[in-house]
Design a protein around this motif. Structure first.
Motif, PDB file in Angstrom:
ATOM      1  N   CYS A  85      31.205 -32.740 103.327  1.00  0.00           N
ATOM      2  CA  CYS A  85      32.326 -32.229 104.129  1.00  0.00           C
ATOM      3  C   CYS A  85      33.518 -33.187 104.070  1.00  0.00           C
ATOM      4  N   ASP A  86      33.239 -34.502 104.082  1.00  0.00           N
ATOM      5  CA  ASP A  86      34.313 -35.493 103.938  1.00  0.00           C
ATOM      6  C   ASP A  86      35.037 -35.320 102.610  1.00  0.00           C
ATOM      7  N   ARG A  87      34.269 -35.131 101.544  1.00  0.00           N
ATOM      8  CA  ARG A  87      34.874 -34.955 100.215  1.00  0.00           C
ATOM      9  C   ARG A  87      35.705 -33.669 100.163  1.00  0.00           C
ATOM     10  N   ILE A  88      35.204 -32.615 100.803  1.00  0.00           N
ATOM     11  CA  ILE A  88      35.957 -31.351 100.849  1.00  0.00           C
ATOM     12  C   ILE A  88      37.244 -31.537 101.648  1.00  0.00           C
ATOM     13  N   SER A  89      37.182 -32.276 102.753  1.00  0.00           N
ATOM     14  CA  SER A  89      38.401 -32.573 103.532  1.00  0.00           C
ATOM     15  C   SER A  89      39.422 -33.314 102.678  1.00  0.00           C
ATOM     16  N   MET A  90      38.931 -34.249 101.847  1.00  0.00           N
ATOM     17  CA  MET A  90      39.829 -34.975 100.944  1.00  0.00           C
ATOM     18  C   MET A  90      40.469 -34.017  99.934  1.00  0.00           C
ATOM     19  N   ILE A  91      39.710 -33.034  99.464  1.00  0.00           N
ATOM     20  CA  ILE A  91      40.273 -32.032  98.553  1.00  0.00           C
ATOM     21  C   ILE A  91      41.384 -31.281  99.262  1.00  0.00           C
ATOM     22  N   PHE A 142      29.260 -29.212  92.012  1.00  0.00           N
ATOM     23  CA  PHE A 142      29.814 -27.982  92.564  1.00  0.00           C
ATOM     24  C   PHE A 142      29.432 -27.954  94.041  1.00  0.00           C
ATOM     25  N   LEU A 143      30.424 -28.154  94.908  1.00  0.00           N
ATOM     26  CA  LEU A 143      30.220 -28.304  96.349  1.00  0.00           C
ATOM     27  C   LEU A 143      30.421 -26.969  97.056  1.00  0.00           C
ATOM     28  N   CYS A 144      29.427 -26.539  97.797  1.00  0.00           N
ATOM     29  CA  CYS A 144      29.503 -25.273  98.524  1.00  0.00           C
ATOM     30  C   CYS A 144      30.551 -25.361  99.634  1.00  0.00           C
ATOM     31  N   LYS A 145      31.340 -24.310  99.795  1.00  0.00           N
ATOM     32  CA  LYS A 145      32.340 -24.281 100.860  1.00  0.00           C
ATOM     33  C   LYS A 145      31.709 -24.192 102.241  1.00  0.00           C
ATOM     34  N   LYS A 146      30.514 -23.620 102.295  1.00  0.00           N
ATOM     35  CA  LYS A 146      29.833 -23.487 103.585  1.00  0.00           C
ATOM     36  C   LYS A 146      28.891 -24.666 103.776  1.00  0.00           C
ATOM     37  N   HIS A 147      28.910 -25.237 104.965  1.00  0.00           N
ATOM     38  CA  HIS A 147      27.997 -26.338 105.269  1.00  0.00           C
ATOM     39  C   HIS A 147      26.643 -25.751 105.655  1.00  0.00           C
ATOM     40  N   ASN A 152      43.226 -32.128 101.740  1.00  0.00           N
ATOM     41  CA  ASN A 152      44.444 -32.886 102.037  1.00  0.00           C
ATOM     42  C   ASN A 152      45.019 -33.596 100.807  1.00  0.00           C
ATOM     43  N   GLY A 153      44.466 -33.265  99.621  1.00  0.00           N
ATOM     44  CA  GLY A 153      45.032 -33.756  98.369  1.00  0.00           C
ATOM     45  C   GLY A 153      44.712 -35.191  98.021  1.00  0.00           C
ATOM     46  N   THR A 154      43.636 -35.764  98.591  1.00  0.00           N
ATOM     47  CA  THR A 154      43.338 -37.172  98.341  1.00  0.00           C
ATOM     48  C   THR A 154      42.028 -37.402  97.582  1.00  0.00           C
ATOM     49  N   ASN A 155      41.401 -36.352  97.086  1.00  0.00           N
ATOM     50  CA  ASN A 155      40.163 -36.521  96.316  1.00  0.00           C
ATOM     51  C   ASN A 155      40.516 -36.583  94.828  1.00  0.00           C
ATOM     52  N   PRO A 156      40.455 -37.777  94.217  1.00  0.00           N
ATOM     53  CA  PRO A 156      40.867 -37.909  92.816  1.00  0.00           C
ATOM     54  C   PRO A 156      39.914 -37.218  91.833  1.00  0.00           C
ATOM     55  N   TYR A 157      38.725 -36.829  92.286  1.00  0.00           N
ATOM     56  CA  TYR A 157      37.721 -36.216  91.403  1.00  0.00           C
ATOM     57  C   TYR A 157      37.798 -34.690  91.388  1.00  0.00           C
ATOM     58  N   PHE A 158      38.636 -34.119  92.226  1.00  0.00           N
ATOM     59  CA  PHE A 158      38.769 -32.662  92.345  1.00  0.00           C
ATOM     60  C   PHE A 158      39.307 -32.042  91.052  1.00  0.00           C
ATOM     61  N   VAL A 159      38.651 -30.945  90.637  1.00  0.00           N
ATOM     62  CA  VAL A 159      39.060 -30.231  89.421  1.00  0.00           C
ATOM     63  C   VAL A 159      39.607 -28.845  89.753  1.00  0.00           C
ATOM     64  N   LYS A 160      38.816 -28.035  90.491  1.00  0.00           N
ATOM     65  CA  LYS A 160      39.244 -26.661  90.749  1.00  0.00           C
ATOM     66  C   LYS A 160      38.510 -26.079  91.949  1.00  0.00           C
ATOM     67  N   GLU A 161      39.225 -25.260  92.714  1.00  0.00           N
ATOM     68  CA  GLU A 161      38.620 -24.504  93.807  1.00  0.00           C
ATOM     69  C   GLU A 161      38.204 -23.136  93.294  1.00  0.00           C
ATOM     70  N   LEU A 162      36.985 -22.730  93.630  1.00  0.00           N
ATOM     71  CA  LEU A 162      36.496 -21.394  93.311  1.00  0.00           C
ATOM     72  C   LEU A 162      36.271 -20.651  94.629  1.00  0.00           C
ATOM     73  N   GLU A 163      35.826 -19.421  94.552  1.00  0.00           N
ATOM     74  CA  GLU A 163      35.642 -18.619  95.760  1.00  0.00           C
ATOM     75  C   GLU A 163      34.613 -19.231  96.713  1.00  0.00           C
ATOM     76  N   THR A 164      33.507 -19.763  96.181  1.00  0.00           N
ATOM     77  CA  THR A 164      32.427 -20.258  97.039  1.00  0.00           C
ATOM     78  C   THR A 164      32.303 -21.782  97.078  1.00  0.00           C
ATOM     79  N   GLY A 165      33.082 -22.481  96.263  1.00  0.00           N
ATOM     80  CA  GLY A 165      32.921 -23.927  96.229  1.00  0.00           C
ATOM     81  C   GLY A 165      34.017 -24.648  95.486  1.00  0.00           C
ATOM     82  N   TYR A 166      33.842 -25.957  95.394  1.00  0.00           N
ATOM     83  CA  TYR A 166      34.805 -26.839  94.748  1.00  0.00           C
ATOM     84  C   TYR A 166      34.130 -27.559  93.584  1.00  0.00           C
ATOM     85  N   VAL A 167      34.824 -27.627  92.466  1.00  0.00           N
ATOM     86  CA  VAL A 167      34.341 -28.336  91.282  1.00  0.00           C
ATOM     87  C   VAL A 167      34.943 -29.732  91.300  1.00  0.00           C
ATOM     88  N   VAL A 168      34.085 -30.745  91.200  1.00  0.00           N
ATOM     89  CA  VAL A 168      34.544 -32.129  91.170  1.00  0.00           C
ATOM     90  C   VAL A 168      33.781 -32.902  90.094  1.00  0.00           C
TER      91      VAL A 168
END
Length: 153
Positions: free
Chosen positions: A5-11, A42-47, A13-29
């Motif tokens: 969740c911390d890493r997703i918050s960084m995505i 691949f981080l799930c959007k739902k906790h 707010n634009g501060t996660n340097p490992y972020f690649v792309k947001e998809l419908e259900t998750g984030y690619v980092v």
């Protein structure tokens, strides 16, 4: 608070340097350590802690997107095989580890350098020299993003 969740918050707010792309259900980092070049999460959007806690429609889409991310990882980093992990013992928030594998990417334990990622010594896998420098990280992210934009995500 949860590390994922911390890493997703960084995505967000634009501060996660490992972020690649947001998809419908998750984030690619990209992974923090790159012993296996192209290691991606691949981080799930739902906790949630388990796949079966997700509603059927979301879980089906999450799996579909994870498979498309894995294909993009394979293509971007010329993998012979992808290793998939969804463990959750350390960080209980659902997330996939996608390891692009090539022959000889771990020490030879009598298997011609083949075997699970766990055969790579932890101190080697997570060594500081496996953290990509900013230029290398940007190249890894760009290669993966090209493939993600090419697939039907």
């Amino acid at each position: 608070m949860c590390l994922i969740c911390d890493r997703i918050s960084m995505i967000k707010n634009g501060t996660n340097p490992y972020f690649v792309k947001e998809l419908e259900t998750g984030y690619v980092v990209m992974g923090d350590h790159q012993h296996f070049k192209g290691y991606t999460l691949f981080l799930c959007k739902k906790h949630e802690t388990e796949l079966f806690y997700l509603d059927k429609e979301f879980s089906a889409k999450f799996m579909e997107e994870m498979i498309l991310v894995a294909e993009a990882v394979k293509n971007a980093f010329h993998a012979e095989k992808i290793n998939y992990e969804c463990l959750g013992n350390g960080d209980t928030h659902l997330h996939w580890h996608l390891f692009p594998r090539v022959t000889g990417d771990i020490e030879n334990y009598g298997n011609d350098g083949r075997g699970p990622v766990w055969w790579c010594p932890r101190e080697k896998m997570y060594a500081d020299d496996n953290r990509p420098a900013s230029g290398e990280l940007e190249e890894l992210k760009a290669a993966l993003l090209r493939e993600l934009n090419f697939t039907s995500i």
